[in-house]
Structures are given as C-alpha cells and as structure tokens.
Design an enzyme around this catalytic site. Sequence first.
Site, PDB file in Angstrom:
ATOM      1  N   CYS A 273       0.836  -1.206   0.000  1.00  7.87           N
ATOM      2  CA  CYS A 273       0.000   0.000   0.000  1.00  7.87           C
ATOM      3  C   CYS A 273       0.868   1.252   0.000  1.00  7.87           C
ATOM      4  O   CYS A 273       1.800   1.381   0.782  1.00  7.87           O
ATOM      5  CB  CYS A 273      -0.900  -0.011   1.239  1.00  7.87           C
ATOM      6  SG  CYS A 273      -1.929   1.459   1.402  1.00  7.87           S
ATOM      7  N   PHE A 274       0.544   2.169  -0.893  1.00  7.24           N
ATOM      8  CA  PHE A 274       1.394   3.360  -1.013  1.00  7.24           C
ATOM      9  C   PHE A 274       1.322   4.290   0.190  1.00  7.24           C
ATOM     10  O   PHE A 274       2.182   5.144   0.362  1.00  7.24           O
ATOM     11  CB  PHE A 274       1.130   4.142  -2.300  1.00  7.24           C
ATOM     12  CG  PHE A 274      -0.305   4.326  -2.729  1.00  7.24           C
ATOM     13  CD1 PHE A 274      -1.352   4.371  -1.821  1.00  7.24           C
ATOM     14  CD2 PHE A 274      -0.610   4.465  -4.079  1.00  7.24           C
ATOM     15  CE1 PHE A 274      -2.660   4.551  -2.229  1.00  7.24           C
ATOM     16  CE2 PHE A 274      -1.919   4.644  -4.509  1.00  7.24           C
ATOM     17  CZ  PHE A 274      -2.949   4.691  -3.579  1.00  7.24           C
TER      18      PHE A 274
END
Length: 231
Positions: free
Chosen positions: A63-64
């Site tokens: 997840c960024f």
Amino acid sequence: MARVGAVMSRLSAHIFLLFLVLGVGTVVSNAGNASLNAVPGPAIDASKAAQPGKQTAVIAGGCFWGIQAVFQHVKGVINATSGYSGGDARTAEYEIVSTGETGHAESVKITYDPSQITYGELLRVFFSVAHDPTELNRQGPDEGTQYRSVIFFGSDEQKKIAQAYIAQLDTAKVFSRPIVTQVVPLKAFYPAEAYHQDYATRHPDQPYIVFNDAPKVVHLRQEFPDLYTGK
C-alpha cells in the site's frame, strides 16, 4: 462516493485482520528480514552531488500509504507522492487498479536532493524498513499484483545500482528468503487521487495506519537516526 466506498471496504478487511492478529498476540514486521540492521549499504551507488538539485525515484512495495509515510521522513527527500506505475493512463484509477488486472502497482514517486542522499541510500531504506522484499504479489494484509515489490528505474545508472544491490543482498543472504523485487523501466507515473495523498499523516489513529504503517516510521527512526527527520 464510489471511491470512498472502495477505501472503506478495504479498511474493513484490514481492521478485521488487525483484531485477529492482535487477538492471538502475534505481530510480525518485515518477516523476510533476519534483522533490520543487518541490511548493509549498497556496494555500488551514485556519488553525492556537489550542489543541491532534484532527482526522482519511483518504487512500489505494498500500500502506497506506508511507503509515502516512510520517505516523507527521510532526510534529503523533497517530496513523496502516492500514485500508480506499470499500466496505462486510462486505468490509473484506484477502483480499477484494485482489481489487480491493470499492470499498475501502487507506487510512490520520490523527489530528492542528490547532494543530501543517494539513490542507493533510498533503496537501503526501501529494503530495510519500508517493506518486505521477499513477499510476492502481496505485502502484509494486502494481496494482489498491485502490491508487488518493484523498482521502476528512470536511467541506466538507477538500473545498475538496483540490480547490483539486489544481487549483493541475495548473495549475502541478508533475508531468509530470496528477494522478489522487480527492476523494470519506468514508463510513466500517475499521481493517485487526492484522498490518498499524505494519508498516514492525516489519519494517524486509523487502525490500518497504526498497525501497518506507523511502525515503519518508528523503525526508520531507530535504524537510520542520521537520515530520519521528524518533519
């Protein structure tokens, strides 16, 4: 509303997993690491620039939100932007990327000052505290090709440094499993929707951030005190 609904759906799954993990008393961070401080610096790296400037690096590893949060606290990083790389412009939207069928990975574009930090030093942080480079097409509770580990190189020098560093770490058996990080050319970077930007900073008490991303920033401060900035 569709975008908000998609995020809330993912958060519900994350919160369930959080309580499940806490219930059995098991918390694992960077499971592929033998030891966080065992990750050496790159033997091959760019030299620090004599004058301040701007260069960019694009990486992906889960997840960024968490990747962005880590690099926003690294000395020499001017800006970190969440986005998508690996697919086409027409599919660079969260709901579509979330299908895992676009070729995109949730990515972060790092703009940094090469007189303060080198490309190789950024990669050391990436491999040490930002994610687990031995997990294939997943990262923690997130599963799918959009969460794969990737270094998108923008020059031959970046490609050389990244490939040499992975070979160095694998040869030294720094991790308990082989590194699965891809090293591929950067075709384009597409910034993510506004509600994804600075997410960890704006939602510090959200359970997913507390469990998955805040510990990464803590590890950064512990393992790299000279690089950590509290900004």
